[in-house]
Design a protein around this motif. Structure first.
Motif, PDB file in Angstrom:
ATOM      1  N   ARG B  14      20.814 -17.293 -23.952  1.00 26.54           N
ATOM      2  CA  ARG B  14      20.327 -16.824 -25.055  1.00 26.54           C
ATOM      3  C   ARG B  14      18.959 -16.231 -24.821  1.00 26.54           C
ATOM      4  NH1 ARG B  14      23.029 -17.663 -29.423  1.00 26.54           N
ATOM      5  NH2 ARG B  14      24.461 -19.355 -29.767  1.00 26.54           N
ATOM      6  N   GLU B  15      18.707 -15.455 -25.664  1.00 23.71           N
ATOM      7  CA  GLU B  15      17.359 -14.454 -25.312  1.00 23.71           C
ATOM      8  C   GLU B  15      16.160 -15.503 -25.355  1.00 23.71           C
ATOM      9  OE1 GLU B  15      16.871 -11.455 -28.551  1.00 23.71           O
ATOM     10  OE2 GLU B  15      15.214 -10.908 -27.951  1.00 23.71           O
ATOM     11  N   GLY B  16      15.467 -15.372 -24.636  1.00 23.19           N
ATOM     12  CA  GLY B  16      14.306 -16.227 -24.543  1.00 23.19           C
ATOM     13  C   GLY B  16      14.045 -17.541 -23.548  1.00 23.19           C
ATOM     14  N   ASP B  17      15.574 -17.694 -23.125  1.00 24.28           N
ATOM     15  CA  ASP B  17      15.844 -18.876 -22.229  1.00 24.28           C
ATOM     16  C   ASP B  17      15.750 -18.233 -20.829  1.00 24.28           C
ATOM     17  OD1 ASP B  17      18.562 -20.286 -23.916  1.00 24.28           O
ATOM     18  OD2 ASP B  17      16.639 -20.336 -24.207  1.00 24.28           O
ATOM     19  N   SER B  18      15.797 -19.108 -19.574  1.00 28.34           N
ATOM     20  CA  SER B  18      15.480 -18.668 -18.414  1.00 28.34           C
ATOM     21  C   SER B  18      16.975 -18.444 -17.981  1.00 28.34           C
ATOM     22  CB  SER B  18      14.760 -19.516 -17.561  1.00 28.34           C
ATOM     23  OG  SER B  18      13.505 -19.462 -17.953  1.00 28.34           O
ATOM     24  N   ALA B  19      17.019 -17.680 -16.832  1.00 30.83           N
ATOM     25  CA  ALA B  19      18.240 -17.525 -16.191  1.00 30.83           C
ATOM     26  C   ALA B  19      18.087 -17.497 -14.713  1.00 30.83           C
ATOM     27  CB  ALA B  19      18.988 -16.210 -16.384  1.00 30.83           C
ATOM     28  N   ILE B  77      14.935 -15.280 -13.780  1.00 28.25           N
ATOM     29  CA  ILE B  77      14.320 -14.671 -14.784  1.00 28.25           C
ATOM     30  C   ILE B  77      13.771 -15.246 -15.907  1.00 28.25           C
ATOM     31  CG2 ILE B  77      14.497 -12.346 -16.201  1.00 28.25           C
ATOM     32  CD1 ILE B  77      17.269 -11.865 -14.383  1.00 28.25           C
ATOM     33  N   THR B  78      12.731 -15.158 -16.465  1.00 28.13           N
ATOM     34  CA  THR B  78      12.106 -15.972 -17.575  1.00 28.13           C
ATOM     35  C   THR B  78      11.937 -15.182 -18.702  1.00 28.13           C
ATOM     36  OG1 THR B  78       9.692 -15.539 -16.880  1.00 28.13           O
ATOM     37  CG2 THR B  78      10.651 -17.483 -16.020  1.00 28.13           C
ATOM     38  N   ALA B  79      11.926 -15.859 -19.889  1.00 26.04           N
ATOM     39  CA  ALA B  79      11.955 -15.273 -21.118  1.00 26.04           C
ATOM     40  C   ALA B  79      12.752 -13.903 -21.333  1.00 26.04           C
ATOM     41  CB  ALA B  79      10.555 -14.760 -21.390  1.00 26.04           C
ATOM     42  N   THR B  80      14.201 -14.226 -21.077  1.00 25.22           N
ATOM     43  CA  THR B  80      15.152 -13.252 -21.051  1.00 25.22           C
ATOM     44  C   THR B  80      15.155 -12.439 -22.351  1.00 25.22           C
ATOM     45  OG1 THR B  80      16.990 -14.933 -21.558  1.00 25.22           O
ATOM     46  CG2 THR B  80      16.550 -14.372 -19.326  1.00 25.22           C
ATOM     47  N   GLN B  81      15.480 -11.244 -22.152  1.00 18.10           N
ATOM     48  CA  GLN B  81      15.518 -10.161 -23.334  1.00 18.10           C
ATOM     49  C   GLN B  81      16.758  -9.503 -22.985  1.00 18.10           C
ATOM     50  OE1 GLN B  81      12.206  -7.823 -22.337  1.00 18.10           O
ATOM     51  NE2 GLN B  81      10.699  -9.234 -22.635  1.00 18.10           N
ATOM     52  N   PRO B  82      17.377  -8.818 -24.079  1.00 21.38           N
ATOM     53  CA  PRO B  82      18.628  -8.117 -24.200  1.00 21.38           C
ATOM     54  C   PRO B  82      18.782  -7.178 -23.136  1.00 21.38           C
ATOM     55  CG  PRO B  82      17.906  -8.743 -26.461  1.00 21.38           C
ATOM     56  CD  PRO B  82      17.031  -9.089 -25.607  1.00 21.38           C
ATOM     57  N   GLU B  83      17.867  -6.572 -22.823  1.00 21.34           N
ATOM     58  CA  GLU B  83      17.766  -5.356 -21.793  1.00 21.34           C
ATOM     59  C   GLU B  83      18.007  -6.118 -20.396  1.00 21.34           C
ATOM     60  OE1 GLU B  83      15.444  -5.837 -24.242  1.00 21.34           O
ATOM     61  OE2 GLU B  83      13.458  -5.275 -23.481  1.00 21.34           O
ATOM     62  N   SER B  85      20.424  -7.695 -19.686  1.00 20.60           N
ATOM     63  CA  SER B  85      21.897  -7.931 -19.333  1.00 20.60           C
ATOM     64  C   SER B  85      22.178  -6.842 -18.520  1.00 20.60           C
ATOM     65  CB  SER B  85      22.686  -7.595 -20.756  1.00 20.60           C
ATOM     66  OG  SER B  85      22.178  -8.839 -21.916  1.00 20.60           O
ATOM     67  N   ALA B  86      22.988  -7.365 -17.358  1.00 18.48           N
ATOM     68  CA  ALA B  86      23.242  -6.154 -16.426  1.00 18.48           C
ATOM     69  C   ALA B  86      24.177  -7.216 -15.293  1.00 18.48           C
ATOM     70  CB  ALA B  86      22.008  -5.587 -15.690  1.00 18.48           C
ATOM     71  N   ILE B  87      24.532  -6.597 -14.335  1.00 17.31           N
ATOM     72  CA  ILE B  87      25.075  -6.867 -12.889  1.00 17.31           C
ATOM     73  C   ILE B  87      23.978  -6.996 -12.100  1.00 17.31           C
ATOM     74  CG2 ILE B  87      26.867  -7.268 -11.280  1.00 17.31           C
ATOM     75  CD1 ILE B  87      28.596  -5.673 -13.124  1.00 17.31           C
ATOM     76  N   VAL B 110      22.663 -11.546 -22.134  1.00 16.85           N
ATOM     77  CA  VAL B 110      21.478 -12.142 -22.890  1.00 16.85           C
ATOM     78  C   VAL B 110      21.741 -11.994 -24.244  1.00 16.85           C
ATOM     79  CG1 VAL B 110      19.308 -12.281 -23.351  1.00 16.85           C
ATOM     80  CG2 VAL B 110      20.117 -11.803 -21.103  1.00 16.85           C
ATOM     81  N   SER B 111      22.131 -12.988 -25.041  1.00 25.33           N
ATOM     82  CA  SER B 111      22.533 -12.749 -26.429  1.00 25.33           C
ATOM     83  C   SER B 111      21.238 -13.164 -27.565  1.00 25.33           C
ATOM     84  CB  SER B 111      23.740 -13.935 -26.833  1.00 25.33           C
ATOM     85  OG  SER B 111      23.326 -14.982 -26.484  1.00 25.33           O
ATOM     86  N   PRO B 112      21.468 -12.486 -28.462  1.00 22.18           N
ATOM     87  CA  PRO B 112      20.229 -12.459 -29.400  1.00 22.18           C
ATOM     88  C   PRO B 112      20.260 -13.853 -30.060  1.00 22.18           C
ATOM     89  CG  PRO B 112      21.494 -10.619 -29.798  1.00 22.18           C
ATOM     90  CD  PRO B 112      22.189 -11.393 -29.018  1.00 22.18           C
TER      91      PRO B 112
END
Lengths: 113, 112
Positions: B14-19, B77-83, B85-87, B110-112
């Motif tokens: 989810r947007e804002g989470d870490s990946a 990746i911290t504080a993920t944003q929709p942008e 989203s990628a491979i 990354v979903s909103p």
């Protein structure tokens, strides 16, 4: 603006036809690469070129050959294309053979029927 | 020869989470580990790298960790944003080598 270009962007060929994929770069990079990208396999290196007429096989060179007669231009040739060569082909360049960052072109989607 | 494995083919956050995207490699001589990002329908571009003389490198919201003992490295990746989203492709290059071996890619959604 640093750029790697590829032509054509899309190509459909019949099995047995010859294919020419072209790549250009405007950064005077010494080293250039050809990769293919298939789902689930990532990028596989076909050929690497260290400079004009200085080419080396990558991991999957069979069925391909390359030509580099000018530093800014690198061609990938498929003589008598096969259906299993259907893929997306990426060209890339780097400043030198030991340089870290590779700059990728937009890719060519090749379909061999 | 070197083999690079990416363990997650797809990762949804989810947007804002870490990946976190994990990779392993096989060649103990590998000393350079770049990461590339490929957005939908586009080409790859470099995002961050790490060399074997350090075990951590940060650039804004991206951090790469390297565990040489386990032959494992990861992209955080911290504080993920929709942008985001990628491979994402991890890769490895051995000392003195010129070929970079890529992993198979991890699709980050990354979903909103």
């Amino acid at each position: 603006d640093m750029k790697v270009t590829q032509m054509p962007r899309y190509l459909i060929k019949r099995m047995g036809e010859n294919v020419l994929l072209e790549c250009g770069q405007d950064m005077s990079h010494e080293t250039m690469y050809w990769y293919r990208q298939d789902p689930g396999l990532g990028l596989q290196l076909i050929y690497i070129s260290y400079d004009v007429d200085s080419n080396s096989e990558g991991d999957i060179p069979k069925g391909y050959r390359v030509s580099r007669k000018k530093r800014e231009h690198f061609s990938l040739i498929l003589d008598s294309a096969k259906t299993n060569q259907t893929s997306v082909y990426f060209c890339a360049s780097s400043l030198s053979r030991g340089a870290d960052e590779q700059y990728f072109g937009p890719g060519t989607r090749l379909t061999v029927l | 020869g070197e083999k690079v494995e990416q363990h997650e083919s797809t990762l949804s956050v989810r947007e804002g989470d870490s990946a976190v995207i994990n990779c392993t490699y096989t060649d103990t001589a590998s000393s350079y580990f770049p990461w590339y990002k490929q957005e939908a329908g586009k080409s790859l571009h470099f995002v961050i790298d790490i060399r074997s003389n350090v075990d951590r490198k940060q650039s804004q919201r991206l951090t790469v960790l390297l565990d040489k003992k386990a032959k494992r490295f990861s992209l955080h990746i911290t504080a993920t944003q929709p942008e985001d989203s990628a491979i994402y492709f991890c890769a490895a290059r051995s000392t003195g080598g010129y070929k970079v071996v890529f992993g198979s890619g991890t699709r980050l959604l990354v979903s909103p």
